[in-house]
Design an enzyme around this catalytic site. Structure first.
Site, PDB file in Angstrom:
ATOM      1  NE  ARG A  82      -3.020  -0.045   3.202  1.00 36.67           N
ATOM      2  CZ  ARG A  82      -2.505   0.341   4.382  1.00 36.67           C
ATOM      3  NH1 ARG A  82      -2.137   1.577   4.572  1.00 36.67           N
ATOM      4  NH2 ARG A  82      -2.389  -0.523   5.367  1.00 36.67           N
ATOM      5  CE1 TYR A 135     -15.989   8.669 -16.542  1.00 34.94           C
ATOM      6  CE2 TYR A 135     -15.793   8.802 -14.158  1.00 34.94           C
ATOM      7  CZ  TYR A 135     -15.959   8.059 -15.309  1.00 34.94           C
ATOM      8  OH  TYR A 135     -16.091   6.700 -15.211  1.00 34.94           O
ATOM      9  CG  ASP A 207      -9.738  14.291 -15.593  1.00 35.97           C
ATOM     10  OD1 ASP A 207      -8.997  13.787 -16.465  1.00 35.97           O
ATOM     11  OD2 ASP A 207     -10.702  13.681 -15.083  1.00 35.97           O
ATOM     12  CE  LYS A 232     -11.892   5.815 -18.645  1.00 38.64           C
ATOM     13  NZ  LYS A 232     -12.406   7.084 -18.134  1.00 38.64           N
TER      14      LYS A 232
HETATM   15  C1  LIG Z   1     -12.897   7.546 -16.960  1.00 39.71           C
HETATM   16  C2  LIG Z   1     -12.639   8.897 -16.469  1.00 39.71           C
HETATM   17  C3  LIG Z   1     -12.410   9.131 -15.106  1.00 39.71           C
HETATM   18  C4  LIG Z   1     -12.504   8.033 -14.069  1.00 39.71           C
HETATM   19  O1  LIG Z   1     -11.514   7.080 -14.233  1.00 39.71           O
HETATM   20  P1  LIG Z   1     -11.648   5.547 -13.702  1.00 39.71           P
HETATM   21  O2  LIG Z   1     -10.339   4.961 -14.055  1.00 39.71           O
HETATM   22  O3  LIG Z   1     -12.798   4.940 -14.430  1.00 39.71           O
HETATM   23  O4  LIG Z   1     -11.904   5.634 -12.233  1.00 39.71           O
HETATM   24  C5  LIG Z   1     -12.132  10.424 -14.714  1.00 39.71           C
HETATM   25  N1  LIG Z   1     -12.071  11.439 -15.617  1.00 39.71           N
HETATM   26  C6  LIG Z   1     -12.294  11.240 -16.927  1.00 39.71           C
HETATM   27  C7  LIG Z   1     -12.222  12.400 -17.863  1.00 39.71           C
HETATM   28  C8  LIG Z   1     -12.597   9.971 -17.403  1.00 39.71           C
HETATM   29  O5  LIG Z   1     -12.825   9.793 -18.708  1.00 39.71           O
END
Ligand SMILES: *Cc1c(COP(=O)(O)O)cnc(C)c1O
Length: 420
Positions: A82, A135, A207, A232
């Site tokens: 962790r 998101y 983000d 992603k």
């Molecule tokens: C998918 C996504 C998230 C969340 O990510 P996870 O890996 O599914 O927790 C946050 N911000 C954006 C822009 C996303 O496309």
């Protein structure tokens, strides 16, 4: 290796040697090289591909002093899972570097990165400014979770710079951005907002999931903390969930402390998969950019498509800003289908989804295969009608995540689905 002796082929070779010598001594990084070799200092074995440390813990150190030192170190490579892991540290180092930041931290998901970073930055009584369009789970965090802990949240239209200024309060501690935003590809003016925040001593987080560092580097515009859902583009193969926080040493130390308490660390195998995905990030994203631009231009000519929103099209409402802050336009295209009522558009969107063969109707984005979703359904469980309008979501809207398949095949698939 660079030779200091000039070979007899002439000045041309000498100039080339001079160029490579300069590159070598200036240690200028190139992403193509760094994605293959970066972070290697964390691999202490002689294996080319680092081993997966499938262990929850490591043997105690030799002395009590050394044990205490490891137990309290930020992201130690060998103590307890962790707290840190060699491959996690290798992948985090690579991503942070490409986001222009000195330190990185991997988390179990993108949402873990977002919640860990935000919870580590705020206290009860603080105020934060966020966008209408985020998101969907990020929106839920702002609407339903943070207020429970005494954090005040203001929502603004990200395309209006003055809206951020108007929302400022004496208690504002953080401005949270997502650009391009999900799903409507609205753009936040990173430079303006970073400057505004700095003037008021406010932290900024962006983000950067939709762009990846290949297409946009928020750091270059003054943003303090960059976050990704590494599920992603960074991972890129729909085979892992991960998140990453990139920031200064002090911010990462504070986020790490919260990660250890919240238990949001990433599993070793997923970090290993992520590192493997990162090797081809540059190639994948470039091919995706190329495919998506061609597809967006083609979609603009289709009768059954009422509107196409794509960062690379001159018709994008903020195209000038896009060109100023993005180097590539990503693989996300949002289209709105024709229809005379919300019901008709909804039914048309559903029939297109069922007829598509190459585009899979699946959540997520940024992978090698093409995916498509109906945002009004996806966001429907946590946004009411008014919130959907504010987030720019229409019943006839489809969000495409273009992959690296042959572009002619992708067009043929969409053509048959739109026109049957
Ligand atoms: C998918 C996504 C998230 C969340 O990510 P996870 O890996 O599914 O927790 C946050 N911000 C954006 C822009 C996303 O496309």
């Amino acid at each position: 290796m660079v030779s200091s002796k000039c070979p007899p082929i002439g000045h041309f070779v000498c100039l080339n040697l001079l160029f490579y010598t300069l590159v070598y001594y200036k240690k200028k990084s190139h992403i193509e090289t760094d994605l293959i070799h970066g972070g290697a200092r964390f691999n202490e074995t002689s294996s080319l591909v680092p081993p997966i440390y499938q262990t929850s813990t490591y043997y105690a150190s030799e002395s009590a002093e050394q044990y205490l030192e490891t137990a309290t170190a930020v992201s130690p490579s060998y103590f307890y899972h962790r707290h840190g892991n060699p491959v996690n540290n290798q992948a985090a180092d690579l991503i942070a570097k490409w986001e222009g930041k000195s330190h990185g931290l991997l988390t179990s998901t993108g949402m873990a990165a977002i919640s860990t970073a935000i919870l580590s930055a705020l206290n009860a009584g603080d105020h934060i400014i966020v966008q209408h369009s985020h998101y969907s789970a990020t929106s839920l965090l702002f609407r339903q979770v943070l207020p429970k802990y005494g954090i005040e949240v203001s929502f603004v239209d990200q395309t209006d710079n003055q809206a951020f200024e108007r929302a400022l309060k004496s208690t504002t501690r953080l401005i949270y951005l997502e650009s391009p935003s999900n799903p409507n590809l609205a753009i936040s003016d990173l430079q303006f907002i970073a400057h505004l925040a700095k003037e008021h001593g406010i932290l900024t987080i962006c983000d950067n999931t939709f762009s990846s560092p290949i297409n946009q580097r928020p750091h270059d515009f003054g943003i303090d903390v960059v976050i990704h859902s590494a599920t992603k583009y960074l991972g890129g193969h729909s085979d892992l969930s991960a998140g990453v926080i990139c920031a200064s040493e002090s911010f990462i130390a504070q986020a790490w402390k919260h990660m250890v308490v919240l238990g949001t660390s990433l599993a070793a195998f997923d970090a290993w998969l992520l590192l493997k995905g990162l090797r081809t990030l540059n190639l994948r994203v470039k091919q995706i950019n190329e495919n998506a631009l061609k597809l967006a231009q083609w979609l603009e000519k289709q009768d059954k498509v009422d509107q196409v929103v794509y960062c690379g099209l001159p018709s994008h409402p903020q195209h000038d800003l896009v060109k100023r802050q993005m180097k590539g336009f990503t693989g996300i295209i949002t289209i709105t289908l024709t229809g005379s009522s919300a019901k008709e558009k909804f039914l048309f969107a559903q029939s297109v989804l069922t007829r598509l063969k190459l585009f899979s109707n699946a959540a997520s984005l940024g992978s090698v295969e093409s995916l498509i979703v109906h945002p009004a359904s996806m966001w429907g469980n946590n946004h009411n009608a008014e919130e959907k309008v504010k987030a720019g979501i229409d019943e006839g809207m489809l969000r495409l995540s273009v992959g690296i398949e042959n572009i002619v095949d992708l067009m043929a698939d969409l053509h048959q689905a739109l026109n049957t």
